[in-house]
Design an enzyme around this catalytic site. Structure first.
Site, PDB file in Angstrom:
ATOM      1  N   SER A 152      52.552  33.660  15.384  1.00  0.00           N
ATOM      2  CA  SER A 152      52.370  35.068  15.730  1.00  0.00           C
ATOM      3  C   SER A 152      51.708  35.149  17.100  1.00  0.00           C
ATOM      4  O   SER A 152      52.234  34.611  18.068  1.00  0.00           O
ATOM      5  CB  SER A 152      51.546  35.782  14.650  1.00  0.00           C
ATOM      6  OG  SER A 152      51.468  37.169  14.900  1.00  0.00           O
ATOM      7  N   THR A 153      50.532  35.775  17.201  1.00  0.00           N
ATOM      8  CA  THR A 153      49.866  35.969  18.481  1.00  0.00           C
ATOM      9  C   THR A 153      49.675  34.651  19.224  1.00  0.00           C
ATOM     10  O   THR A 153      49.110  33.703  18.695  1.00  0.00           O
ATOM     11  CB  THR A 153      48.490  36.626  18.274  1.00  0.00           C
ATOM     12  OG1 THR A 153      48.644  37.786  17.464  1.00  0.00           O
ATOM     13  CG2 THR A 153      47.870  37.018  19.605  1.00  0.00           C
ATOM     14  N   HIS A 179      56.498  36.344  14.821  1.00  0.00           N
ATOM     15  CA  HIS A 179      56.313  37.794  14.688  1.00  0.00           C
ATOM     16  C   HIS A 179      56.646  38.452  16.028  1.00  0.00           C
ATOM     17  O   HIS A 179      55.916  38.270  17.011  1.00  0.00           O
ATOM     18  CB  HIS A 179      54.873  38.126  14.285  1.00  0.00           C
ATOM     19  CG  HIS A 179      54.506  37.620  12.930  1.00  0.00           C
ATOM     20  ND1 HIS A 179      53.199  37.506  12.514  1.00  0.00           N
ATOM     21  CD2 HIS A 179      55.260  37.196  11.894  1.00  0.00           C
ATOM     22  CE1 HIS A 179      53.165  37.042  11.273  1.00  0.00           C
ATOM     23  NE2 HIS A 179      54.416  36.836  10.877  1.00  0.00           N
ATOM     24  N   MET A 273      47.475  35.927  14.220  1.00  0.00           N
ATOM     25  CA  MET A 273      46.531  36.692  13.437  1.00  0.00           C
ATOM     26  C   MET A 273      47.123  36.997  12.067  1.00  0.00           C
ATOM     27  O   MET A 273      48.333  37.082  11.906  1.00  0.00           O
ATOM     28  CB  MET A 273      46.156  37.998  14.162  1.00  0.00           C
ATOM     29  CG  MET A 273      47.322  38.898  14.497  1.00  0.00           C
ATOM     30  SD  MET A 273      46.884  40.279  15.576  1.00  0.00           S
ATOM     31  CE  MET A 273      45.912  41.284  14.454  1.00  0.00           C
ATOM     32  N   ASP A 276      49.912  35.538   7.075  1.00  0.00           N
ATOM     33  CA  ASP A 276      51.293  35.147   6.836  1.00  0.00           C
ATOM     34  C   ASP A 276      51.462  33.641   7.003  1.00  0.00           C
ATOM     35  O   ASP A 276      50.952  33.048   7.955  1.00  0.00           O
ATOM     36  CB  ASP A 276      52.224  35.888   7.806  1.00  0.00           C
ATOM     37  CG  ASP A 276      53.680  35.818   7.379  1.00  0.00           C
ATOM     38  OD1 ASP A 276      53.933  35.717   6.173  1.00  0.00           O
ATOM     39  OD2 ASP A 276      54.563  35.890   8.269  1.00  0.00           O
TER      40      ASP A 276
END
Length: 336
Positions: A152-153, A179, A273, A276
């Protein structure tokens, strides 16, 4: 837009110290105000977001969240900004910005707070140019191994590095869940395809891949492994409800892979973050797969890897520069 974003952030408890009309003003403002975090538009007059990010990272490294419109051109520029050091991006809605931005205000505030926590002063465990390439051939690895990556991030550049380091001789089938909104995953897949020996494309419903191929989960859809036979796997895309507040979800892909694939399986959780991927890692471990997580020092945000590690189902936690080697170790025929 500056006014709307300022109001949203102030309402969310974030102190907006100043605003700027273009990239040049933004660089000057960072020098003068020394903020904890910067929101930066992609397209601006005088100096665009890429140039501004590059100057900020050189003069006073500061976490930057890019604001990008849903267009192919903006997607390309956004990825370039991430290469220059921006941490993440937030997609601006079209049309009446005040109405749409208000709807997304909680997400924007959360992202700004998360990006503000990222340490951008070091190299973050980044790629070492002198790294030796491993000697791998299909004969030296277990047959029909599948790799599932979740991030993600801070993930796009990390995923790019790992795929660029994995030799096609390893003959992996690779599934990437990053993401990322619709309209961006296709461009992301194109970038990965150019920088990797693997044939990488955005996943479509019913797509099949074999060794040497990779699929990137399409933004806005979950990617499930629906079938696996003779070393080839098929995926299905669904618009089921978000899982862990995201779609695509790492858990959905990993859990379906663990259920369907009966050949060697490796799961990797990278920077990001949220939670998941934690259930997905447990599922892969329960299916006798190998599980890896990026360490805190090299993660932009140690959220997803931390939650995965806390499950007790992660075999190895390691810095970014070691992850591709650990993936190869997991499929090394001599080790098994």
């Amino acid at each position: 837009m500056r006014s709307v974003i300022s109001d949203i952030l102030e309402d969310g408890g974030i102190d907006v110290v100043t605003t700027a009309r273009d990239g040049r003003e933004a660089v000057e403002a960072v020098m003068e105000s020394e903020p904890d975090v910067v929101t930066m538009d992609v397209e601006m007059p005088e100096m665009n977001g890429i140039e501004a990010v590059e100057e900020i990272m050189t003069a006073r490294p500061t976490p930057v969240l890019m604001l990008s419109a849903h267009t192919d051109e903006n997607a390309d520029v956004t990825f370039e900004a991430l290469e220059k050091g921006a941490v993440d991006f937030f997609t601006k809605p079209g049309g009446e910005v005040s109405m749409e931005m208000s709807r997304l205000k909680d997400q924007l505030v959360d992202m700004v707070r998360s990006v503000a926590e990222v340490d951008v002063t070091g190299d973050g465990g980044g790629h070492q140019p002198g790294r030796s390439e491993p000697s791998i051939t299909p004969d030296s690895v277990v047959k029909n191994a599948t790799l599932v990556i979740g991030s993600s991030t801070g993930g796009p550049t990390v995923v790019e590095q790992i795929l660029s380091e994995l030799p096609v001789g390893a003959d992996l089938r690779i599934l990437v869940v990053q993401h990322m909104p619709t309209d961006f995953t296709g461009r992301f897949a194109t970038r990965l395809n150019k920088r990797s020996e693997y044939a990488v494309r955005e996943a479509g419903d019913g797509d099949r891949i074999g060794g040497g191929e990779a699929l990137v989960a399409a933004g806005g859809s979950h990617m499930e492994v629906s079938n696996y036979r003779s070393g080839r796997l098929r995926v299905a895309l669904t618009e089921d409800d978000p899982v862990n507040s995201v779609r695509p979800s790492v858990d959905v892909t990993m859990e379906s892979a663990a259920e369907v694939i009966d050949d060697p399986l490796v799961g990797v959780i990278l920077t990001g973050m949220g939670t998941d991927g934690a259930r997905g890692i447990q599922a892969i471990k329960a299916a006798s797969g190998t599980t890896l997580a990026q360490d805190e020092a090299s993660s932009a945000v140690y959220g997803m890897p931390k939650r995965a590690v806390e499950t007790g189902a992660v075999d190895t936690v390691c810095p970014l520069d070691e992850l591709s080697d650990r993936i190869l170790d997991a499929i090394n025929a001599e080790v098994h």
